[in-house]
Each structure stands twice: as C-alpha cells, then as structure tokens.
Write a protein that holds these residues in place. Structure first.
Motif, PDB file in Angstrom:
ATOM      1  N   GLN A 192       0.820  -1.373  -0.287  1.00  0.00           N
ATOM      2  CA  GLN A 192      -0.027   0.093  -0.162  1.00  0.00           C
ATOM      3  C   GLN A 192       1.168   1.201   0.001  1.00  0.00           C
ATOM      4  O   GLN A 192       0.693   2.200   0.747  1.00  0.00           O
ATOM      5  N   CYS A 193       1.823   1.337  -1.031  1.00  0.00           N
ATOM      6  CA  CYS A 193       2.868   2.257  -1.150  1.00  0.00           C
ATOM      7  C   CYS A 193       3.903   2.696  -0.079  1.00  0.00           C
ATOM      8  O   CYS A 193       4.680   3.605  -0.174  1.00  0.00           O
ATOM      9  N   ILE A 194       3.629   1.884   1.041  1.00  0.00           N
ATOM     10  CA  ILE A 194       4.762   1.846   2.038  1.00  0.00           C
ATOM     11  C   ILE A 194       5.857   0.921   1.701  1.00  0.00           C
ATOM     12  O   ILE A 194       5.649  -0.161   1.563  1.00  0.00           O
ATOM     13  N   SER A 195       7.094   1.529   1.609  1.00  0.00           N
ATOM     14  CA  SER A 195       8.277   0.504   0.591  1.00  0.00           C
ATOM     15  C   SER A 195       9.523   0.663   1.433  1.00  0.00           C
ATOM     16  O   SER A 195       9.799   1.594   2.231  1.00  0.00           O
ATOM     17  N   ASP A 196      10.340  -0.204   1.143  1.00  0.00           N
ATOM     18  CA  ASP A 196      11.886  -0.293   1.430  1.00  0.00           C
ATOM     19  C   ASP A 196      12.280   1.012   0.655  1.00  0.00           C
ATOM     20  O   ASP A 196      13.588   1.295   1.047  1.00  0.00           O
TER      21      ASP A 196
END
Length: 376
Positions: free
Chosen positions: A165-169
């Motif tokens: 959901q768009c939260i990424s490394d």
C-alpha cells in the motif's frame, strides 16, 4: 488548421513563404479576423478573481486566448464550431505543425540519483484519479525524474516483498489510487501520508472512454484501442453511471481530511505551452513536502518533453485529447445534453467553494459543446 499551426508552418517552410501564403490566402484572412476579435477582447474587463499567475488560475471567465484551447465565452458570442462527423473521427487528419524545436537540446534520459533510506524525512502524497483514466505509467514518467527517484511513483494496489500500500523499502513520492471506486478508508491513514493530495482530472468526455479502454488493456489482454463497435456496444450503459463515479471521485477527496495540493489537469499537462508549467507546479509541491525535487525551469521543460514524448504530444493534438490512435470515441446527442446538464448541476453544488474547480467544470462544458463527436 489553427493559427498556431500557421505560425509553425511559416517558420518551418522557410523559402516557401510566398507559395504558402498564396495557397492559404483565405485561411490567413480568416485567422486575421479571429485575431481582431481577440484584440478587441483584450480591452474587455477582466474578472479579478480569476486573474492570477499560474495554471488554471490564469484561465479567464470572459475571453482568454490560450493556444491549443477554446475560450470560454461569457459575453462575446462567436459562431460555434461544428461537432465532429463520422469521417473526421476516423482520424485521417493533416500532419500537425507544432513547433517542438525548443526541446531539441534536451538529453534523451533524465538522470536518477537515489536517496539513501536513512535520509528520508518525507511522507507519500496521495495521487488519486477516476477509475484508470490516467494513462498507464504516466505517474512514473513524471514523478521519478522530477524527484530523482528510481521508483518514487507507486500504486496502492501493488504488493511485493518490502512493498505494501505504497509503504516501501524505497522512497515513495506519490501513491496512485482510484478511491472511492475501491474504498481505502483514506482518513484512517492520515498520519502516514502528506496532508495534501494531487488530483489527476480530465474531461469526462475523454475520461470515460479512456477508462473503458484502459480496463480492457490491463485486465482483458486487449492491445491498443478497442474496436469502435466494442465502445459503441457499452457506451449507452456506461455514460451516466460512469459520470457519477467521475464526480464522486472528486467529491470524495474534497470531503476527506486532506487538503488539495493541486489539480493535475490532463489537458494542460499534454499541451506544449502549459505542460511544463504544470510540471513546475508539481515540482513545487514536492519541494514543499520535503522531496528533492528539480526546480530549474529548463530542466523541468526537458523532463516534461521526455516524459510525455514527442509522439504523444502530437497525437494528443491530432486526436483532440484522446491518447489512442485509431478513432475518436463518439457519443449520442442525449449524452452531450446529459454531460452539459450534469456539469451545470455540479457547478451549482460547489459554487463559491472551489474557484479552480468551478473554472475547470465550465471549461469542460464548453469543450464538450464544441468538440464532442456525435454519431447518427
């Protein structure tokens, strides 16, 4: 051929000026007459509320001459343009004469310099749009180079190791989504996202057939533009409910906790004169949100040109705002009346609350009235 086209043609043909004017004498006389009308309009009173510097705010409610766009007429009446007929819609049009020489110096690839994770102090920016009406990967082509990121533009519905959901490394700049078509409870995620959003919007006359075609491309293995009889077979059942969804997509974000950062207006983005200014406004919002966004105007112009691409710029003009190549989707007269009536209702509902949106809706209504293709 437009006045812009005449100017570009004159510049590119060089020594053939005499023959050009001889062959196009009547057309030049007509263009001159239109120019006189525009000159008179310059002395008409402006609406101070709309007379600001950037983007949509500069679109006058009286008469504004903007290359590549029809003026909205409030008190100066001109002969209306005819609607498109069936033959015009098959797109056997004369070559466009847009002058793109100002971009000849642009490098073919814009450099990307990733930012190490321990330096991130930013939150993703919501980037909603109506039901896949944004051409696929357009957000990536714009956002990544302007923010010097490898994958700054992400999709809310894409999951992978290290991405949800768009939260990424990796650093996320924008989060593409189609809320409320797919409800995401955006207010509950307020603390994880930037307080302002970018809303991608385009004329419903173009957005609805684009949405239909994009759905077939993404989920039904259709390549390119769907056959015209396919569009005709679904159109009558699609126009009214899809317009409601188009409107709801705007209203859902207006009614949320978030504040509007900007309307990214597709018609302006694709215009050779306004497009770089739209990208500059986006870069300023990214900078405000803490991203390392390009601010140099010449660099932004080149990023715009490389992101949109020469072929797409020319095709947008040729196809009157549609991104496909084969035909211009047609409507019935009742659909034209429906669009105009519903846009009037929408204008009344938001009157006095959003000047930019009011002006945009009036502009879309005018465009539909002048340019919709009516099938018999």
């Amino acid at each position: 051929m437009s006045t812009v086209g005449l100017i570009a043609s004159n510049e590119t043909k060089g020594n053939n000026k005499s023959s050009f004017f001889a062959k196009n004498q009547k057309l030049m006389m007509a263009a001159g007459a239109i120019g006189c009308i525009f000159l008179v309009s310059a002395f008409l009173p402006d609406d101070p509320a709309t007379n600001t510097d950037d983007g949509l705010r500069g679109f006058q409610k009286a008469v504004q001459v903007v290359e590549g766009e029809e003026p909205v007429l409030d008190f100066l009446e001109l002969e209306p343009e005819p609607v498109l007929d069936m033959q015009e819609a098959k797109v056997d049009l004369e070559p466009l004469l847009l002058d793109l020489s100002a971009f000849d110096h642009c490098p073919s690839v814009d450099p990307v310099v990733p930012m190490p994770k321990d330096e991130w102090t930013t939150k993703p920016i919501w980037f909603p749009h109506f039901h896949h009406s944004m051409p696929e990967h357009l957000d990536e082509k714009l956002v990544n180079p302007i923010t010097r990121t490898v994958s700054g533009a992400k999709d809310f519905y894409t999951s992978a190791p290290g991405l949800h959901q768009c939260i990424s490394d990796t650093q996320t700049v924008t989060c593409n989504n189609i809320h409320p078509k797919v409800d995401m409870d955006i207010d509950s995620q307020y603390d994880n996202f930037y307080s302002k959003y970018i809303f991608f919007v385009r004329n419903p006359m173009m957005a609805i057939p684009s949405s239909h075609n994009s759905k077939l491309n993404r989920f039904h293995s259709v390549v390119g533009q769907t056959p015209e009889n396919d569009w005709q077979s679904v159109r009558d059942g699609w126009v009214k409910p899809m317009f409601v969804q188009w409107k709801n997509s705007i209203m859902a974000w207006r009614d949320s906790k978030y504040e509007l950062g900007m309307y990214l207006i597709y018609e302006d983005l694709m215009d050779v004169h306004r497009g770089p200014k739209v990208l500059k406004e986006m870069a300023q919002l990214f900078d405000e949100a803490g991203f390392d966004a390009e601010q140099d105007e010449e660099a932004i112009k080149c990023i715009w040109y490389n992101s949109i691409g020469r072929e797409n710029i020319l095709n947008h003009e040729k196809m009157l705002g549609h991104e496909y190549h084969e035909y211009i989707p047609g409507f019935r007269e009742e659909h034209k009346d429906f669009f105009k009536k519903e846009l009037d209702k929408f204008l009344k509902e938001i009157k006095g609350t959003d000047e930019m949106l009011e002006t945009l809706l009036a502009r879309y209504k005018s465009r539909i009235d002048l340019k919709i293709r009516i099938e018999v």
